[in-house]
Design a protein around this motif. Sequence first.
Motif, PDB file in Angstrom:
ATOM      1  N   ALA A  94       0.728  -1.519  -0.251  1.00  0.00           N
ATOM      2  CA  ALA A  94       0.091   0.288  -0.379  1.00  0.00           C
ATOM      3  C   ALA A  94       0.747   1.523   0.065  1.00  0.00           C
ATOM      4  O   ALA A  94       2.145   1.375   0.413  1.00  0.00           O
ATOM      5  CB  ALA A  94      -1.222  -0.210   1.293  1.00  0.00           C
ATOM      6  N   HIS A  95       0.584   2.274  -0.720  1.00  0.00           N
ATOM      7  CA  HIS A  95       1.336   3.515  -0.683  1.00  0.00           C
ATOM      8  C   HIS A  95       0.420   4.786  -0.734  1.00  0.00           C
ATOM      9  O   HIS A  95      -0.708   5.130  -1.353  1.00  0.00           O
ATOM     10  CB  HIS A  95       1.975   3.421  -1.899  1.00  0.00           C
ATOM     11  N   LEU A  96       1.476   6.223   0.074  1.00  0.00           N
ATOM     12  CA  LEU A  96       0.591   7.095  -0.269  1.00  0.00           C
ATOM     13  C   LEU A  96       1.638   8.122  -0.562  1.00  0.00           C
ATOM     14  O   LEU A  96       3.187   8.003  -0.421  1.00  0.00           O
ATOM     15  CB  LEU A  96       0.183   7.582   1.131  1.00  0.00           C
ATOM     16  N   SER A  97       1.303   8.812  -1.924  1.00  0.00           N
ATOM     17  CA  SER A  97       2.165   9.756  -1.835  1.00  0.00           C
ATOM     18  C   SER A  97       1.979  11.222  -2.354  1.00  0.00           C
ATOM     19  O   SER A  97       1.035  11.627  -2.189  1.00  0.00           O
ATOM     20  CB  SER A  97       3.040   9.206  -3.365  1.00  0.00           C
ATOM     21  N   LEU A  98       2.777  11.823  -2.442  1.00  0.00           N
ATOM     22  CA  LEU A  98       2.803  13.930  -2.455  1.00  0.00           C
ATOM     23  C   LEU A  98       2.776  13.611  -4.383  1.00  0.00           C
ATOM     24  O   LEU A  98       4.042  13.730  -4.902  1.00  0.00           O
ATOM     25  CB  LEU A  98       3.429  14.563  -1.556  1.00  0.00           C
ATOM     26  N   GLN A  99       1.820  14.064  -5.035  1.00  0.00           N
ATOM     27  CA  GLN A  99       2.273  14.423  -6.868  1.00  0.00           C
ATOM     28  C   GLN A  99       2.599  15.764  -6.610  1.00  0.00           C
ATOM     29  O   GLN A  99       1.847  16.840  -6.155  1.00  0.00           O
ATOM     30  CB  GLN A  99       1.120  13.828  -7.384  1.00  0.00           C
ATOM     31  N   HIS A 100       3.890  16.183  -8.120  1.00  0.00           N
ATOM     32  CA  HIS A 100       3.835  18.157  -8.161  1.00  0.00           C
ATOM     33  C   HIS A 100       3.556  17.722  -9.225  1.00  0.00           C
ATOM     34  O   HIS A 100       4.333  17.032 -10.666  1.00  0.00           O
ATOM     35  CB  HIS A 100       4.939  18.146  -7.308  1.00  0.00           C
TER      36      HIS A 100
END
Length: 179
Positions: A94-100
Amino acid sequence: PAITQSSRNIQGVLQLQVALLAVGPVPAPRLGLALASGLRIARWDVLIEGQAWLAQTLYLPEEPGVGARIDILSAGLRTCRAFSWNLIELAPCAHLSLQHLRARGTGPHVAARTAHQSWLAGGLGVQARLRLGAFFGLMAQLDLQLEAARPRITVDGAGILGKLGPAALSFGLGLEWIL
């Protein structure tokens, strides 16, 4: 000869994906690379990761040469649980990311201004690992990611280039070191 796992309960992990391909959220497939580092605690991996993608240019169909160059970077946290069979491991993640996203206008009579937007994305995936030694292996990763925002890319005075999709599917190949 057998490859044995370390008897230590906590180990360092370094992953480098040198071939990364994604479909979505931008209209065309994209290429990139990823680096992840973290800890393996028992059979659980907790990794901080970053991804860099090659830039793409989107064009307005009705105005040739008018468009925007877009760059996407991401940083996130991934956790995986490894299941081993001899030299092979499968690890659901499972993963959580900040996209820019950075977009810069291009073309004749277009002000070359840059706009930025960031948003969260989360998803599920799986890693397959082939152990080539006690501390080294090959890995493949497949991820499905849902985007929390759908930025719209526009060129002032010319129109909308597109809206990013709600999801991305990515596949990566690389190397893993257990430190």
